[in-house]
Design a protein around this motif. Structure first.
Motif, PDB file in Angstrom:
ATOM      1  N   VAL A 166      66.055  64.509  77.666  1.00  0.00           N
ATOM      2  CA  VAL A 166      66.834  63.458  77.843  1.00  0.00           C
ATOM      3  C   VAL A 166      68.223  63.618  77.211  1.00  0.00           C
ATOM      4  N   TRP A 167      69.418  62.923  77.759  1.00  0.00           N
ATOM      5  CA  TRP A 167      70.596  63.130  77.100  1.00  0.00           C
ATOM      6  C   TRP A 167      71.260  61.857  77.218  1.00  0.00           C
ATOM      7  N   ALA A 168      72.359  61.409  75.988  1.00  0.00           N
ATOM      8  CA  ALA A 168      72.949  60.358  76.024  1.00  0.00           C
ATOM      9  C   ALA A 168      74.392  60.645  75.320  1.00  0.00           C
ATOM     10  N   THR A 169      75.455  60.043  75.907  1.00  0.00           N
ATOM     11  CA  THR A 169      76.649  60.228  75.270  1.00  0.00           C
ATOM     12  C   THR A 169      77.327  59.112  74.532  1.00  0.00           C
ATOM     13  N   ALA A 170      78.173  59.327  73.685  1.00  0.00           N
ATOM     14  CA  ALA A 170      78.886  58.327  72.673  1.00  0.00           C
ATOM     15  C   ALA A 170      79.675  57.303  73.582  1.00  0.00           C
ATOM     16  N   VAL A 205      74.060  63.164  72.449  1.00  0.00           N
ATOM     17  CA  VAL A 205      72.511  63.784  72.044  1.00  0.00           C
ATOM     18  C   VAL A 205      72.051  64.339  73.114  1.00  0.00           C
ATOM     19  N   PHE A 206      71.379  65.550  72.784  1.00  0.00           N
ATOM     20  CA  PHE A 206      70.426  66.096  73.886  1.00  0.00           C
ATOM     21  C   PHE A 206      69.016  66.307  73.340  1.00  0.00           C
ATOM     22  N   VAL A 207      67.832  65.586  74.035  1.00  0.00           N
ATOM     23  CA  VAL A 207      66.511  65.594  73.258  1.00  0.00           C
ATOM     24  C   VAL A 207      65.653  66.072  74.044  1.00  0.00           C
ATOM     25  N   LEU A 208      64.834  67.133  73.497  1.00  0.00           N
ATOM     26  CA  LEU A 208      63.571  67.935  74.066  1.00  0.00           C
ATOM     27  C   LEU A 208      62.395  67.494  73.330  1.00  0.00           C
ATOM     28  N   GLY A 268      72.358  67.399  68.368  1.00  0.00           N
ATOM     29  CA  GLY A 268      73.474  66.261  68.407  1.00  0.00           C
ATOM     30  C   GLY A 268      74.995  66.990  68.495  1.00  0.00           C
ATOM     31  N   HIS A 269      75.880  66.481  69.116  1.00  0.00           N
ATOM     32  CA  HIS A 269      76.911  67.082  69.157  1.00  0.00           C
ATOM     33  C   HIS A 269      78.268  66.128  69.274  1.00  0.00           C
ATOM     34  N   ASP A 270      79.339  66.394  68.405  1.00  0.00           N
ATOM     35  CA  ASP A 270      80.440  65.853  68.018  1.00  0.00           C
ATOM     36  C   ASP A 270      81.298  66.071  69.251  1.00  0.00           C
ATOM     37  N   ALA A 271      82.112  64.886  69.508  1.00  0.00           N
ATOM     38  CA  ALA A 271      83.169  65.092  70.286  1.00  0.00           C
ATOM     39  C   ALA A 271      84.375  65.826  70.087  1.00  0.00           C
ATOM     40  N   PRO A 272      85.155  66.894  70.688  1.00  0.00           N
ATOM     41  CA  PRO A 272      86.089  67.584  70.128  1.00  0.00           C
ATOM     42  C   PRO A 272      87.242  66.980  69.678  1.00  0.00           C
ATOM     43  N   GLU A 273      87.895  67.529  68.418  1.00  0.00           N
ATOM     44  CA  GLU A 273      88.781  66.662  67.658  1.00  0.00           C
ATOM     45  C   GLU A 273      90.200  66.708  68.745  1.00  0.00           C
TER      46      GLU A 273
END
Length: 276
Positions: A166-170, A205-208, A268-273
């Motif tokens: 499952v995936w989701a974005t900010a 986020v990317f969820v396994l 979890g992944h942050d957006a690039p600065e």
């Protein structure tokens, strides 16, 4: 004239009952010992620390089976490969006994060892499949293997009969990974496992998960995946920490009414600065 007293049937019944009770106690103690051994084996084979890398946050939650004397074969893993990319795996071995727990360890170690030969997810699953078949066991496993490049945000995944991710974005988007996948590991030789690429470049986020999280007597797999997707969507928009999302997902697994292990691994992944 003396009279012979007949055998007391009540006394004989009590003796037999005592013998059966002692035998049942011995069997219960044996089963309890086997369960403790399987749980210790299972927990000892799961990794402790997660890799640490800028912009990416890994978190896991694991809930072992706790019904009767069952012990499952779910696992998760995360490790840094020689080229700096991160390998992630999650899976579920068929069966609920000490053999399943031991086989789980073989699959996990096999994936790590073969990752030094090739880190390409599809090739890695194909090699692991053939390795497990060479062991001559009747057990099999479902698995998802992911290769994450922290430098580019590219995530490549291959799936062997396992629950989709499952995936989701900010920015409010979410979904279930639409990848083809292949059959479980350890059933038929010479299988291919297609690779799907995802770019984690917007924050989210990317969820396994394993099937104990999303499927059970009280919930279908589609309903379970929708539940995880909703949680992931809320977490991504709210900027929730990966560990908090993992805890929420494993808590939600209680609603499926399962009698199986449940494991969740969150990337979890942050957006690039961006510059000023």
């Amino acid at each position: 004239m003396s009279r012979i007293r007949p055998t007391d049937d009540g006394d004989e019944l009590l003796v037999r009952l005592g013998t059966l009770t002692a035998q049942a106690r011995e069997r219960a103690e044996l089963q309890r010992s086997l369960l403790q051994l399987a749980v210790a084996l299972q927990r000892g084979m799961l990794p402790g620390d997660m890799p640490v890398t800028p912009r990416f946050h890994l978190a896991v939650k694991y809930s072992p089976a706790n019904h009767g004397l069952n012990v499952g074969g779910d696992w998760y893993d995360a490790f840094t490969m020689p080229d700096g990319r991160i390998g992630l795996s999650i899976g579920d071995v068929q069966g609920h006994n000490i053999e399943a727990a031991a086989f789980m360890g073989q699959v996990r170690v096999g994936l790590r060892a073969l990752a030094s030969v090739t880190s390409e997810p599809g090739e890695l699953l194909a090699l692991t499949n053939d390795l497990l078949l060479s062991l001559g066991t009747e057990l099999f496993a479902t698995c998802t293997f992911v290769r994450l490049d922290p430098a580019t945000g590219v995530l490549e995944s291959a799936r062997a009969g396992h629950i989709p991710s499952v995936w989701a974005t900010a920015d409010g988007r979410c979904g279930i990974a639409d990848d083809e996948g292949g059959p479980p590991l350890g059933i038929v030789a010479g299988q291919r496992y297609p690779v799907t690429e995802h770019r984690l470049t917007t924050g989210g986020v990317f969820v396994l998960v394993t099937d104990g999280v999303v499927e059970g007597p009280s919930m279908s797999v589609d309903e379970g995946l929708d539940q995880v997707m909703r949680l992931a969507g809320i977490a991504a928009v709210a900027g929730m920490e990966a560990g908090s999302l993992a805890a929420a997902v494993i808590k939600g697994a209680e609603r499926v009414g399962h009698e199986d292990d449940a494991a969740v691994l969150v990337v979890g992944h942050d957006a690039p600065e961006t510059g000023p």
